[in-house]
Write a protein that holds these residues in place. Structure first.
Motif, PDB file in Angstrom:
ATOM      1  N   LEU A  59       0.858  -1.186   0.000  1.00  0.00           N
ATOM      2  CA  LEU A  59       0.000   0.000   0.000  1.00  0.00           C
ATOM      3  C   LEU A  59       0.895   1.236   0.000  1.00  0.00           C
ATOM      4  CD1 LEU A  59      -1.522   0.432   3.592  1.00  0.00           C
ATOM      5  CD2 LEU A  59       0.537  -0.817   3.066  1.00  0.00           C
ATOM      6  N   ASP A  60       0.299   2.376  -0.307  1.00  0.00           N
ATOM      7  CA  ASP A  60       1.099   3.598  -0.349  1.00  0.00           C
ATOM      8  C   ASP A  60       1.246   4.143   1.061  1.00  0.00           C
ATOM      9  OD1 ASP A  60       2.407   5.877  -0.789  1.00  0.00           O
ATOM     10  OD2 ASP A  60       1.101   6.602  -2.416  1.00  0.00           O
ATOM     11  N   ILE A  61       2.325   3.745   1.718  1.00  0.00           N
ATOM     12  CA  ILE A  61       2.475   4.147   3.123  1.00  0.00           C
ATOM     13  C   ILE A  61       2.798   5.636   3.240  1.00  0.00           C
ATOM     14  CG2 ILE A  61       3.000   1.942   4.221  1.00  0.00           C
ATOM     15  CD1 ILE A  61       5.937   2.511   3.826  1.00  0.00           C
ATOM     16  N   THR A  62       3.112   6.292   2.120  1.00  0.00           N
ATOM     17  CA  THR A  62       3.344   7.745   2.227  1.00  0.00           C
ATOM     18  C   THR A  62       2.011   8.461   2.472  1.00  0.00           C
ATOM     19  OG1 THR A  62       3.097   8.161  -0.142  1.00  0.00           O
ATOM     20  CG2 THR A  62       5.317   7.639   0.630  1.00  0.00           C
ATOM     21  N   LYS A  63       0.910   7.744   2.243  1.00  0.00           N
ATOM     22  CA  LYS A  63      -0.398   8.379   2.463  1.00  0.00           C
ATOM     23  C   LYS A  63      -0.973   8.081   3.843  1.00  0.00           C
ATOM     24  CE  LYS A  63      -1.715   8.660  -2.375  1.00  0.00           C
ATOM     25  NZ  LYS A  63      -2.175   7.788  -3.447  1.00  0.00           N
ATOM     26  N   LEU A  64      -0.284   7.285   4.651  1.00  0.00           N
ATOM     27  CA  LEU A  64      -0.802   6.989   5.997  1.00  0.00           C
ATOM     28  C   LEU A  64      -0.472   8.149   6.934  1.00  0.00           C
ATOM     29  CD1 LEU A  64       0.155   3.220   6.549  1.00  0.00           C
ATOM     30  CD2 LEU A  64      -1.929   4.180   5.567  1.00  0.00           C
ATOM     31  N   ASN A  65      -1.369   8.426   7.907  1.00  0.00           N
ATOM     32  CA  ASN A  65      -1.029   9.453   8.889  1.00  0.00           C
ATOM     33  C   ASN A  65      -0.139   8.852   9.973  1.00  0.00           C
ATOM     34  OD1 ASN A  65      -2.634   8.202  10.858  1.00  0.00           O
ATOM     35  ND2 ASN A  65      -4.477   9.270  10.112  1.00  0.00           N
ATOM     36  N   ASP A  66       0.327   9.707  10.869  1.00  0.00           N
ATOM     37  CA  ASP A  66       1.321   9.243  11.848  1.00  0.00           C
ATOM     38  C   ASP A  66       0.777   8.145  12.747  1.00  0.00           C
ATOM     39  OD1 ASP A  66       3.054  10.932  10.746  1.00  0.00           O
ATOM     40  OD2 ASP A  66       3.002  12.452  12.349  1.00  0.00           O
ATOM     41  N   ILE A  67      -0.517   8.260  13.080  1.00  0.00           N
ATOM     42  CA  ILE A  67      -1.094   7.240  13.979  1.00  0.00           C
ATOM     43  C   ILE A  67      -1.136   5.890  13.262  1.00  0.00           C
ATOM     44  CG2 ILE A  67      -3.203   6.582  15.252  1.00  0.00           C
ATOM     45  CD1 ILE A  67      -3.712   9.626  15.551  1.00  0.00           C
ATOM     46  N   GLU A  68      -1.572   5.929  12.002  1.00  0.00           N
ATOM     47  CA  GLU A  68      -1.638   4.668  11.242  1.00  0.00           C
ATOM     48  C   GLU A  68      -0.237   4.066  11.065  1.00  0.00           C
ATOM     49  OE1 GLU A  68      -5.433   5.509   8.289  1.00  0.00           O
ATOM     50  OE2 GLU A  68      -3.547   6.559   7.923  1.00  0.00           O
ATOM     51  N   LEU A  69       0.712   4.934  10.764  1.00  0.00           N
ATOM     52  CA  LEU A  69       2.091   4.439  10.577  1.00  0.00           C
ATOM     53  C   LEU A  69       2.630   3.809  11.856  1.00  0.00           C
ATOM     54  CD1 LEU A  69       4.142   7.052   8.529  1.00  0.00           C
ATOM     55  CD2 LEU A  69       3.692   4.662   7.942  1.00  0.00           C
ATOM     56  N   ALA A  70       2.324   4.479  12.979  1.00  0.00           N
ATOM     57  CA  ALA A  70       2.820   3.960  14.263  1.00  0.00           C
ATOM     58  C   ALA A  70       2.185   2.605  14.540  1.00  0.00           C
ATOM     59  CB  ALA A  70       2.493   4.949  15.385  1.00  0.00           C
ATOM     60  N   GLU A  71       0.900   2.457  14.193  1.00  0.00           N
ATOM     61  CA  GLU A  71       0.242   1.167  14.443  1.00  0.00           C
ATOM     62  C   GLU A  71       0.859   0.071  13.564  1.00  0.00           C
ATOM     63  OE1 GLU A  71      -4.070   0.849  14.034  1.00  0.00           O
ATOM     64  OE2 GLU A  71      -3.914  -1.294  14.511  1.00  0.00           O
ATOM     65  N   LEU A  72       1.066   0.423  12.280  1.00  0.00           N
ATOM     66  CA  LEU A  72       1.647  -0.569  11.368  1.00  0.00           C
ATOM     67  C   LEU A  72       3.039  -0.984  11.858  1.00  0.00           C
ATOM     68  CD1 LEU A  72       1.433  -2.240   8.800  1.00  0.00           C
ATOM     69  CD2 LEU A  72       2.105  -0.240   7.473  1.00  0.00           C
ATOM     70  N   LYS A  73       3.787  -0.002  12.342  1.00  0.00           N
ATOM     71  CA  LYS A  73       5.139  -0.289  12.845  1.00  0.00           C
ATOM     72  C   LYS A  73       5.074  -1.289  14.014  1.00  0.00           C
ATOM     73  CE  LYS A  73       9.266   1.976  14.506  1.00  0.00           C
ATOM     74  NZ  LYS A  73       9.922   3.147  14.944  1.00  0.00           N
ATOM     75  N   GLU A  74       4.080  -1.081  14.878  1.00  0.00           N
ATOM     76  CA  GLU A  74       3.915  -1.989  16.016  1.00  0.00           C
ATOM     77  C   GLU A  74       3.625  -3.419  15.543  1.00  0.00           C
ATOM     78  OE1 GLU A  74       0.787  -1.702  19.390  1.00  0.00           O
ATOM     79  OE2 GLU A  74       1.712   0.287  19.116  1.00  0.00           O
ATOM     80  N   HIS A  75       2.756  -3.552  14.532  1.00  0.00           N
ATOM     81  CA  HIS A  75       2.432  -4.894  14.023  1.00  0.00           C
ATOM     82  C   HIS A  75       3.648  -5.544  13.360  1.00  0.00           C
ATOM     83  CE1 HIS A  75      -1.617  -4.348  15.167  1.00  0.00           C
ATOM     84  NE2 HIS A  75      -1.884  -3.403  14.273  1.00  0.00           N
ATOM     85  N   ILE A  76       4.464  -4.712  12.716  1.00  0.00           N
ATOM     86  CA  ILE A  76       5.682  -5.262  12.098  1.00  0.00           C
ATOM     87  C   ILE A  76       6.607  -5.801  13.195  1.00  0.00           C
ATOM     88  CG2 ILE A  76       7.768  -4.630  10.790  1.00  0.00           C
ATOM     89  CD1 ILE A  76       5.858  -2.704   9.166  1.00  0.00           C
ATOM     90  N   GLU A  77       6.706  -5.049  14.295  1.00  0.00           N
ATOM     91  CA  GLU A  77       7.514  -5.522  15.437  1.00  0.00           C
ATOM     92  C   GLU A  77       6.936  -6.822  15.984  1.00  0.00           C
ATOM     93  OE1 GLU A  77      10.497  -4.551  16.472  1.00  0.00           O
ATOM     94  OE2 GLU A  77      10.298  -3.268  14.700  1.00  0.00           O
ATOM     95  N   ASP A  78       5.604  -6.867  16.142  1.00  0.00           N
ATOM     96  CA  ASP A  78       4.944  -8.103  16.634  1.00  0.00           C
ATOM     97  C   ASP A  78       5.299  -9.267  15.723  1.00  0.00           C
ATOM     98  OD1 ASP A  78       3.676  -6.649  18.542  1.00  0.00           O
ATOM     99  OD2 ASP A  78       1.654  -6.804  17.680  1.00  0.00           O
ATOM    100  N   TYR A  79       5.244  -9.013  14.401  1.00  0.00           N
ATOM    101  CA  TYR A  79       5.510 -10.117  13.461  1.00  0.00           C
ATOM    102  C   TYR A  79       6.939 -10.620  13.623  1.00  0.00           C
ATOM    103  CZ  TYR A  79       5.991 -13.011   9.372  1.00  0.00           C
ATOM    104  OH  TYR A  79       6.225 -14.095   8.562  1.00  0.00           O
ATOM    105  N   LYS A  80       7.865  -9.676  13.836  1.00  0.00           N
ATOM    106  CA  LYS A  80       9.268 -10.103  13.993  1.00  0.00           C
ATOM    107  C   LYS A  80       9.393 -11.091  15.166  1.00  0.00           C
ATOM    108  CE  LYS A  80      11.317  -6.099  11.777  1.00  0.00           C
ATOM    109  NZ  LYS A  80      11.937  -4.783  11.927  1.00  0.00           N
ATOM    110  N   ASN A  81       8.523 -10.910  16.184  1.00  0.00           N
ATOM    111  CA  ASN A  81       8.579 -11.815  17.339  1.00  0.00           C
ATOM    112  C   ASN A  81       8.008 -13.193  17.064  1.00  0.00           C
ATOM    113  OD1 ASN A  81       9.812 -10.086  19.102  1.00  0.00           O
ATOM    114  ND2 ASN A  81       7.871  -9.079  19.642  1.00  0.00           N
ATOM    115  N   ILE A  82       7.193 -13.315  16.011  1.00  0.00           N
ATOM    116  CA  ILE A  82       6.630 -14.650  15.747  1.00  0.00           C
ATOM    117  C   ILE A  82       7.145 -15.243  14.421  1.00  0.00           C
ATOM    118  CG2 ILE A  82       4.500 -14.228  17.074  1.00  0.00           C
ATOM    119  CD1 ILE A  82       3.174 -14.190  14.119  1.00  0.00           C
ATOM    120  N   SER A  83       8.038 -14.519  13.726  1.00  0.00           N
ATOM    121  CA  SER A  83       8.431 -15.001  12.394  1.00  0.00           C
ATOM    122  C   SER A  83       9.143 -16.353  12.474  1.00  0.00           C
ATOM    123  CB  SER A  83       9.275 -13.965  11.661  1.00  0.00           C
ATOM    124  OG  SER A  83      10.466 -13.759  12.357  1.00  0.00           O
ATOM    125  N   ASP A  84       9.812 -16.636  13.620  1.00  0.00           N
ATOM    126  CA  ASP A  84      10.444 -17.963  13.761  1.00  0.00           C
ATOM    127  C   ASP A  84       9.375 -19.059  13.780  1.00  0.00           C
ATOM    128  OD1 ASP A  84       9.555 -16.855  16.161  1.00  0.00           O
ATOM    129  OD2 ASP A  84      10.947 -18.027  17.379  1.00  0.00           O
TER     130      ASP A  84
END
Ligand code: GLA
Length: 735
Positions: free
Chosen positions: A605-630
């Protein structure tokens, strides 16, 4: 785990840890018979199962009723035109135009360790087999040899079957059909599961009672296809995720295939699988051979879930490139749904900067970077960068992306040519088409004739030049149209029936050569979404784009169907924009992210169009995924509930092999009864371990034993405003 010839009973017995497969040879005739496949059994004389014990049926005893015998005997590989009217496994036309064939036993060999068949070195094949039984047979009239292969592994219950024909006669023949597997089973009132779909709806699970007569799942589209997948399960009618007999069959091939079930007049079941004979006619000269692709057979007496986990383990250890399979995958962002064709270098760089800021690893530049391509109508085949769009040039763009701290990946569609392209104007004879007939177009493109070595060389060199010119770690290899108008300026009349098979072998050759030249290169396969999701593509690419439908709710059933036999790490799942581009549905970021965490996570998706709150949430989910990627890479997958079945919620678990860590994800799609709390029994945990369960739903962590969670269950509170999806992380605190 062993393959043995029980000489006192003249039986071949193939035993894995939990399964047995038994073959017998009849005394006088030398017919190769299927005796048994299922749960591990003792070394008894099981010849009685053939029901020929009085010998009164055998043709040597009752030649006047040979035909009746032929039409009911359980053949391991069925001949043609010699009395068996059920689905045959092979069709041969000899030099006189006759087409009868019947194979009888010549001998056997048991090969230990690491056996790999001669697949012209191209056909994907499971590796590190521990033992292989080869049964040699021949048609004594034609003088043609057949080899039947059965392989096992020392750490898995799967059995891999395939077949090879060698023209040892003194004249050329045509091979008009050549399956890999025929298996004559009892029919204990079985159901069948197959995976059906279309574009955007791939691999939807269909379950039904096997109908009388023949029932065919197939593709004639030149690829394994959206519409059907080369996977079928035959199972007890009351089998579920946890219980019951299940037989899985998965063909290791990416082109036209057929899977046929046939309930016979006697209520028995013949199951056959292999290359689709439609438009297939292979010319075999004297001493030439043809190898059918492998079929992976998995028997589980622990239901569908047991079968899935066996396939996942097998493919991770014996199919997918060992250099990549357990390594962390790049968390990437792809610009396709963000920009479609409308992008330039600045746009790619702006997405890359944001991607870096939220913890992603790679940006993939999708369709539209080459030739003069701004829509689907031109330039396929012209693999040089479009400097009107990528003004700084490709090497410079990649350097800037690397400076941002991201890796770079690039899209190709190598098997295709646009009618409007430099390639087509230089080599109009390189496209698949029949002279004098207007070829059908799809997405305004034609398919290249990969039977022609010059074409394969061109494709290989085009990709090689681009990859060698800059730091490209990854390619997305797409294939966006079906094969029609099977004509070739390269193959003559004798060989034209080989085109669709030679096309598939050409794809394997080019991908194999690329990996030899660039062993670090990560290939992700794709085909109009997920139209070529099969084990043979997984041999070359550790992950495959599952579907162009990225709507999180639609993805639930696509991903559930795909995971029936393909490991979670092979399933590419991306977070895309809401409302979704395909179905227009709005879905919270939480749900989109957790559904994308089912497999290999990415963004689209075009993340340049996300606002700061949305970006921060997506960043959190990416961190969560890193914890379960194994867990996604190497854990055990358990399906807990299916939205397909219950129409309200979907849930699954992934558990580490040592049972120390697990993730449980629940997606609530429709309202629960009176908004009552859900009680869900978890699976696959160690009953004696005490688990700490963390979730944003609970104010504080919960401590419960595995046996409590699996028997009494976990209660999921109802959260009115925010009820869609929840992820729970379980960590063993006391073992
Ligand atoms: C196919 C793929 C998409 C995208 C487009 C580009 O449809 O599935 O992901 O790459 O092609 O044309």
């Amino acid at each position: 785990m062993s393959i043995r010839y029980l000489s006192e009973y003249k039986l071949f017995k193939i035993d894995t840890l939990r399964t047995s497969y038994i073959i017998s040879i009849t005394d006088t005739e030398g017919f190769i018979a299927h005796v048994y496949y299922g749960k591990l059994i003792s070394d008894d004389d099981t010849n009685y199962l053939l029901r020929t014990y009085d010998n009164h049926w055998l043709p040597s005893e009752l030649p006047q009723e040979r035909l009746n015998f032929m039409n009911m005997f359980p053949f391991e590989f069925c001949g043609d035109n010699t009395g068996d009217f059920r689905e045959n496994s092979i069709e041969i036309e000899d030099c006189n135009g006759n087409n009868a064939v019947l194979f009888t036993y010549d001998g056997y060999e048991i090969i230990k360790n690491g056996f790999n068949r001669n697949h012209e070195d191209l056909m994907p094949s499971l590796y590190n087999k521990s033992e292989t039984l080869v049964i040699y047979a021949s048609d004594k009239v034609l003088g043609i040899k057949l080899k039947l292969y059965y392989s096992i592994f020392d750490d898995n219950d799967a059995i891999v079957r395939s077949a090879e024909i060698v023209n040892t006669s003194d004249a050329p023949i045509y091979l008009n059909k050549m399956y890999s597997v025929c298996i004559d089973m009892e029919n204990y009132d079985y159901d069948m599961i197959s995976l059906h779909g279309n574009w955007g709806r791939e691999r939807k699970i269909e379950r039904y009672r096997i109908p009388a007569g023949e029932h065919r799942i197939s593709s004639t589209r030149g690829r394994s296809s959206h519409q059907a997948n080369p996977f079928v399960a035959i199972l007890d009618s009351n089998a579920d995720q946890n219980r019951g007999d299940v037989y899985g069959f998965n063909l290791v091939y990416s082109g036209n295939f057929t899977a046929v079930s046939e309930i016979t007049q006697f209520g028995e079941l013949r199951y056959s699988m292999g290359i689709n004979p439609h438009n297939f006619r292979y010319h075999l000269d004297v001493n030439e051979s043809f190898s059918a692709p492998e079929v992976v057979l998995v028997y589980s007496d622990c239901g569908i879930g047991g079968m899935s986990r066996t396939y996942h383990d097998l493919y991770r250890k014996h199919l997918i490139n060992p250099d990549f399979v357990f390594k962390k995958r790049p968390l990437l962002i792809n610009n396709w749904e963000a920009t479609y064709f409308d992008f330039d270098d600045e746009k790619i760089l702006s997405i890359a900067r944001k991607a870096k800021s939220i913890g992603l690893d790679m940006i993939v530049m999708d369709d539209g970077w080459f030739g003069t391509r701004n829509d689907p109508n031109t330039s396929l085949g012209d693999w040089f960068v479009n400097e009107n769009k990528i003004k700084c040039g490709l090497p410079e763009l990649v350097r800037r992306i690397n400076d941002i701290g991201l890796d770079f990946g690039l899209w190709f569609e190598p098997e295709m040519v646009s009618p409007v392209s430099m390639l087509n104007s230089m080599h109009p004879d390189w496209a698949i088409k029949i002279e004098g007939r207007e070829p059908a177009l799809e997405r305004n493109q034609l398919v290249l004739d990969l039977s022609n070595p010059e074409v394969r060389e061109y494709i290989f060199n085009s990709i090689k030049n681009i990859i060698s010119s800059c730091n490209i770690k990854y390619i997305k290899w797409d294939m966006n149209r079906q094969l029609t108008d099977l004509g070739s300026s390269y193959l003559d009349k004798e060989h034209i029936g080989e085109l669709s098979h030679r096309f598939v072998m050409g794809v394997y050759e080019i991908q194999g050569r690329l990996l030899k030249e660039f062993p670090y290169l990560f290939i992700e396969n794709c085909s109009s979404g997920g139209a070529r999701f099969d084990p043979a593509m997984l041999y070359y690419s550790p992950q495959i784009w599952a579907s162009d439908d990225t709507d999180a709710i639609e993805r639930l059933s696509i991903q559930e169907g795909t995971a029936l036999c393909y490991p979670l790490s092979t399933i590419s799942c991306h977070v895309s924009v809401s409302p979704n581009e395909v179905v227009g549905r709005c879905t919270p970021m939480y749900t989109r992210s957790k559904v994308a965490s089912f497999g290999t996570f990415g963004c689209e998706l075009d993340i340049t169009k996300l606002n700061d709150i949305e970006l921060a949430e997506l960043k959190e989910h990416i961190e969560d995924y890193k914890n379960i990627s194994d867990l996604v890479l190497s854990g055990d997958y358990y399906r807990i509930s299916s939205y397909n079945d219950n129409q309200t919620h979907d849930s699954w678990m992934i558990i580490s092999k040592d049972k120390q860590k697990a993730v449980f994800t629940l997606v609530q799609v429709a309202a629960r009864h009176n908004n009552r709390e859900l009680k869900i029994r978890l699976k696959g945990l160690n009953p004696d371990y005490l688990y700490k369960i963390s979730s944003p739903l609970y104010k504080e962590d919960i401590l419960l034993h595995g046996n409590v969670l699996m028997n009494a269950g976990l209660v999921i509170p109802y959260a009115r405003k925010d009820f869609l999806t929840r992820e729970f992380i379980l960590n063993a605190v006391k073992c």
